[in-house]
Every structure is written in structure tokens, then in C-alpha cells.
Write a protein that holds these residues in place. Structure first.
Motif, PDB file in Angstrom:
ATOM      1  N   MET A   1       0.845  -1.201   0.000  1.00 47.73           N
ATOM      2  CA  MET A   1       0.000   0.000   0.000  1.00 47.73           C
ATOM      3  C   MET A   1       0.873   1.242   0.000  1.00 47.73           C
ATOM      4  N   LEU A   5      -2.267   6.109   0.553  1.00 45.60           N
ATOM      5  CA  LEU A   5      -3.489   5.384   0.908  1.00 45.60           C
ATOM      6  C   LEU A   5      -3.415   4.720   2.279  1.00 45.60           C
ATOM      7  N   GLY A   8      -6.047   5.524   4.914  1.00 45.40           N
ATOM      8  CA  GLY A   8      -7.442   5.194   4.636  1.00 45.40           C
ATOM      9  C   GLY A   8      -8.178   6.374   4.021  1.00 45.40           C
ATOM     10  N   TRP A   9      -9.223   6.036   3.271  1.00 43.41           N
ATOM     11  CA  TRP A   9      -9.976   7.063   2.552  1.00 43.41           C
ATOM     12  C   TRP A   9     -10.657   8.101   3.438  1.00 43.41           C
TER      13      TRP A   9
END
Length: 202
Positions: A1, A5, A8-9
């Protein structure tokens, strides 16, 4: 990742919104109105940035606008940076977009140099020093503020990449492209030889 990102969104979106909310504050317009000078968009270039505020003849207001437009890039990046690098980058993008396209002014904002500097201050002070050296050198030698800013902004992602800051370099590649786009009229005047020089009257 990727680092972008990893947070987290929800954190990324919150950081982007925070940055945009700060960046969209039109300090040039607010300060000139508070000072009783009316709407700065009705003079000069019609821009809300420090350069146009300077055309009111109030150097103090122009300096205050420059400082505030820079800090609205710095502060949300530092705040979002508590959540990680990804949110810090998202906040920087949001602040820059907010300055260029403030919802309160029909998405017609400034050209972004001060906010570009503010975001860079938060993410890489060393690169900001290089930006300043390039800007000052070219501005002193050629007397074109816009050309100096364009060159310094174009060099910024390259310097960041050379320093190993890949994610930040990618962000500033986007910011530099947007800054150049907003300076399209200046670029045309530079090509035509009609761009105003630093200290030029009239």
C-alpha cells in the motif's frame, strides 16, 4: 500500500476538505474590504492575490495577504500530517485547489504562488530554500516576477525527487502544472515581450 493510501480514505477525504476550506479563504479580498478599499477584483488584474493587492498602494496589506495565503497552505498540511504523510499531501492539494478555485467566489481565485510556497514550507523547508534561491536569482537578473515563479515551481518537483521525496514530488508536479495553467496570460505576455517587469511603472 502506498503512503498516500495508508491512512485510509476517510482520513484522506477529511484532510482534502480541511485543506480546501482553509485554501478557499480569500484573504486578499477580505483584507482590502476591511481596510475600506472595496473589492480588489475591480482593479488591476482582478486577482485576489498579493500582487494585485499591492496595486492598491498598501504594501502592508499586500504583505499580510502574502503571509495569510502562504499560511493557509502550511497550517492544514501540518494539522493533517498528524494522521500521516498521505493526509498531509491531501491537505496540501486541497489548500491549493481552494485558493485557485474558491467556491465562495464562483471558483475564481488566485494564481497560487503564495499557497504553493506555504505547502512547500510544511512538507520540505529545504526545497523551499532552493525555490527561494531560484526565484530571487531570476527575479534579480531578469526583473520578471512571473518568470521567476514559473521557473522555481517547475524546478520544485525535480528537486524533491532528487532528495528522495517521491510522494511529495508527485504532489508538486500537479501543483506546478496547475500554477503554470493559471499563469497562461503571463506566459503569453512573456512570449510577446509585454509582461511587466519588477519595479516597472504603469
Amino acid at each position: 500500500m502506498t503512503p498516500l493510501l495508508a491512512a485510509g480514505w476517510p482520513a484522506l477525504i477529511a484532510a482534502l476538505v480541511l485543506g480546501y476550506a482553509c485554501g478557499a479563504i480569500p484573504f486578499g479580498l477580505i483584507l482590502t474590504k476591511v481596510a475600506g478599499l472595496g473589492d480588489v477584483r475591480t482593479i488591476g488584474s482582478g486577482n485576489i492575490g498579493a500582487t494585485n493587492v499591492l496595486r492598491t498602494g498598501r504594501k502592508g496589506l499586500a504583505a499580510a495577504t502574502l503571509l495569510c495565503d502562504a499560511l493557509k497552505g502550511t497550517l492544514p498540511v501540518l494539522a493533517a500530517g498528524q494522521w500521516g504523510e498521505g493526509p498531509a499531501l491531501a491537505a496540501g492539494l486541497g489548500a491549493f485547489l481552494g485558493h485557485l478555485f474558491p467556491v465562495w467566489l464562483g471558483f475564481k481565485g488566485g494564481k497560487g504562488v503564495a499557497t504553493f510556497i506555504g505547502v512547500l514550507l510544511a512538507l520540505s523547508p529545504l526545497t523551499l530554500a532552493a525555490f527561494a534561491a531560484i526565484w530571487l536569482g531570476l527575479a534579480f537578473a531578469l526583473k520578471y516576477s512571473s518568470l521567476a515563479a514559473l521557473a522555481a515551481s517547475a524546478a520544485t518537483p525535480v528537486i524533491l525527487w532528487a532528495l528522495g521525496h517521491g510522494g511529495v514530488a508527485a504532489l508538486f508536479l500537479v501543483l506546478a502544472a496547475l500554477l503554470w495553467w493559471k499563469h497562461a496570460p503571463n506566459i503569453r505576455r512573456l512570449a510577446a515581450g509585454t509582461e511587466g517587469r519588477i519595479g516597472q511603472k504603469g
